[in-house]
Design an enzyme around this catalytic site. Sequence first.
Site: not given
Length: 408
Positions: A99, A121, A386
């Site tokens: 991210k 969010e 991830s």
Amino acid sequence: MNTKSSLPLHRQVPDERGFFGKFGGSFIPPELQEQMDEIARAYQRICRSHDFIRELRSIRKHFQGRPTPVYYCNNLSNKIDGARIYLKREDLNHSGAHKLNHCMGEALLAKYLGKKKLIAETGAGQHGVALATAGAYFGIPVEIHMGEVDIAKEHPNVVRMRILGATVVPVSFGARTLKEAVDSAFQAYLKDPVNSIYCIGSVVGPHPFPLMVREFQRVVGIEAREQFIEMTGELPDNVVACVGGGSNAMGIFSGFLDDPVELHGVEPLGRGSKPGDHAASLSHGSEGVMHGFNSIMLKDDKGEPSAVYSVASGLDYPSVGPEHAYLNSIGRTTVGTATDEEAIHAFFQLSRLEGIIPALESAHAVAYALKLAKQRPSQDILVNLSGRGDKDIDFVMEKYGHYADMEY
């Protein structure tokens, strides 16, 4: 002169209106569209700026710790006696997941635009932690909206966000998970779109966010392709990634779109195929507009977004990024699934055999790769790991602690 069809696939879409074929676009109120148009113009101008690129590359190298490595799972591959499994170690990216790749890019864009607040969010909390990290780095206040269900499940990430200085806004309406967190964050952004920027956490939302997030995440695919060839002398046969909204998958897929490599997006099948028991949008959904973009989504009897569920908070979203819908529609990607049970088993198996605790989201990709490996024992499988599972360990041991007593 290049024609559109001669360009790499990732440069053929989206078009100037943000459409990937019939998917994507921008379906938002006119006053918000003005701000989206400003962001799109700024991004197109700034993304090719020498100063912007130089600063982003410096951040990735000296702050994020890129490039992250590709790792061969020798123990796991030998244990299953199937295909050779490799991991792209995005869990080693600073803050513990992929991210940060787009959060640092979005925050840098906000800095160039003179924005005074970052709003977002989060589901599993990884996007929230990453944006809180970016806000601390650039000195920009951060407001994170998170469903109360996910706040309880992902307590360590809530603590991290607060330590980093972000304001965490609990979302108490609806299912109190990711979809409602997006609704709440959009409402907050609408109150002052001039001074704030909504930093969407995946390849979803109105144009230009699916494009921007993909481009910031494309570093994963570029690195992985070069690293895999350096390690093995060849391309992988298969690339596997989990798909909720789909940012990590688009990141790694984009490095292989023009190669003879099978791309597998893995959706959460949760407790089963009944409505409300899963969040497998591409597998069980249909075309529809949600959160300002047209894609494939799960719907209830009234055509509204369906209730969804996954053990992985970052995957329980009732739609999917428009580029994923497009790539699947043209046959470029294959959609697979993994149940909660399969993901939890993969979580422990990777932990025990390789010493790597994966995020529950990533465990879905590992679970599918294990099934694929048995079907294709002579092939290579590259999985995008991830994120790391620090955020999930308390929840997993509370709910699935009996798996820890099993043999792996």
